[in-house]
Design a protein around this motif. Structure first.
Motif, short mmCIF file in Angstrom:
data_model
loop_
_atom_site.label_atom_id
_atom_site.label_comp_id
_atom_site.label_asym_id
_atom_site.label_seq_id
_atom_site.Cartn_x
_atom_site.Cartn_y
_atom_site.Cartn_z
N LYS A 7 0.85 -1.19 0.00
CA LYS A 7 0.00 0.00 0.00
C LYS A 7 0.89 1.24 0.00
O LYS A 7 1.95 1.27 0.61
N ILE A 8 0.41 2.28 -0.68
CA ILE A 8 1.22 3.49 -0.83
C ILE A 8 1.47 4.18 0.52
O ILE A 8 2.54 4.74 0.76
N ASN A 9 0.50 4.10 1.44
CA ASN A 9 0.69 4.71 2.76
C ASN A 9 1.85 4.06 3.50
O ASN A 9 2.62 4.73 4.19
N ARG A 10 1.98 2.75 3.34
CA ARG A 10 3.08 2.04 3.99
C ARG A 10 4.42 2.47 3.39
O ARG A 10 5.41 2.68 4.09
N LYS A 11 4.47 2.58 2.06
CA LYS A 11 5.70 3.00 1.39
C LYS A 11 6.10 4.40 1.84
O LYS A 11 7.27 4.66 2.16
N ILE A 12 5.14 5.31 1.87
CA ILE A 12 5.42 6.69 2.28
C ILE A 12 5.92 6.72 3.71
O ILE A 12 6.89 7.42 4.04
N ARG A 13 5.28 5.96 4.58
CA ARG A 13 5.70 5.93 5.98
C ARG A 13 7.13 5.41 6.12
O ARG A 13 7.94 5.98 6.86
N GLU A 14 7.45 4.32 5.42
CA GLU A 14 8.79 3.75 5.52
C GLU A 14 9.85 4.74 5.04
O GLU A 14 10.89 4.91 5.70
N HIS A 15 9.59 5.40 3.95
CA HIS A 15 10.59 6.34 3.43
C HIS A 15 10.65 7.61 4.26
O HIS A 15 11.71 8.25 4.34
N THR A 16 9.55 7.99 4.87
CA THR A 16 9.57 9.12 5.78
C THR A 16 10.41 8.80 7.01
O THR A 16 11.18 9.64 7.49
N MET A 17 10.28 7.57 7.51
CA MET A 17 11.07 7.15 8.67
C MET A 17 12.57 7.09 8.32
O MET A 17 13.41 7.32 9.19
N GLN A 18 12.89 6.82 7.06
CA GLN A 18 14.29 6.80 6.62
C GLN A 18 14.81 8.21 6.34
O GLN A 18 15.97 8.39 5.99
N LYS A 19 13.94 9.20 6.46
CA LYS A 19 14.27 10.62 6.29
C LYS A 19 14.77 10.94 4.88
O LYS A 19 15.72 11.68 4.70
N ILE A 20 14.09 10.37 3.89
CA ILE A 20 14.38 10.66 2.50
C ILE A 20 13.84 12.07 2.21
O ILE A 20 12.69 12.36 2.54
N PRO A 21 14.63 12.96 1.60
CA PRO A 21 14.17 14.34 1.38
C PRO A 21 12.92 14.47 0.51
O PRO A 21 12.03 15.25 0.82
N TYR A 22 12.84 13.73 -0.60
CA TYR A 22 11.70 13.83 -1.51
C TYR A 22 11.16 12.44 -1.84
O TYR A 22 11.94 11.52 -2.10
N ILE A 23 9.83 12.32 -1.84
CA ILE A 23 9.16 11.11 -2.29
C ILE A 23 8.26 11.51 -3.45
O ILE A 23 7.42 12.39 -3.31
N ALA A 24 8.47 10.88 -4.61
CA ALA A 24 7.66 11.14 -5.79
C ALA A 24 6.70 9.96 -5.96
O ALA A 24 7.13 8.84 -6.19
N VAL A 25 5.41 10.23 -5.82
CA VAL A 25 4.39 9.18 -5.91
C VAL A 25 3.78 9.22 -7.31
O VAL A 25 3.47 10.29 -7.83
N ILE A 26 3.60 8.03 -7.88
CA ILE A 26 3.06 7.94 -9.23
C ILE A 26 1.81 7.07 -9.22
O ILE A 26 1.83 5.93 -8.75
#
Length: 133
Positions: free
Chosen positions: A74-93
């Protein structure tokens, strides 16, 4: 009896300490120009993988350190994981982004920039990297 002589050179050790201090100072949230992974491209479904691959290749050609997240999660899970890794930008498609040749951009800290054309997104990234803000 001889006086002992010790030679000490800690080039690698001092570099490791410097990196440790840098990570501690930024609490892991490195500025964009210094971050090991600058952008993660995440897809909503597997149907968007081809477009995501094209976006990743475009970013790599510009010298941006980018990874793709094409997992069937799920996209929410992906966003959460990358947010926890402190990635500066997440591009969702998703469908809308693929059809309009755009990406939905999220900044670290859950700030949503909305959909941007890919070229505009690349220029924004390059401007921020070059200014070293």
């Amino acid at each position: 009896r001889r006086v002992p002589v010790m030679l000490h050179r800690a080039i690698v050790g001092s570099m490791e300490r410097f990196i440790g201090i840098l990570i501690e100072n930024h609490a892991g949230a490195m500025p964009l120009w210094l971050s090991p992974v600058q952008v993660v491209v995440a897809t909503i479904t597997e149907a968007h993988n081809d477009y995501a691959h094209n976006v990743v290749q475009m970013l790599k050609k510009q010298g941006i350190r980018v990874e793709s997240d094409l997992r069937n999660e799920k996209i929410n899970r992906k966003i959460r994981e990358h947010t926890m890794q402190k990635i500066p930008y997440i591009a969702v498609i998703g469908d809308a982004e693929r059809d309009a040749n755009q990406v939905a951009v999220r900044l670290r800290g859950n700030e949503n920039l909305g959909s941007l054309p890919v070229d505009e997104f690349v220029q924004r990234l390059l401007g921020e990297i070059n200014s070293r803000a």
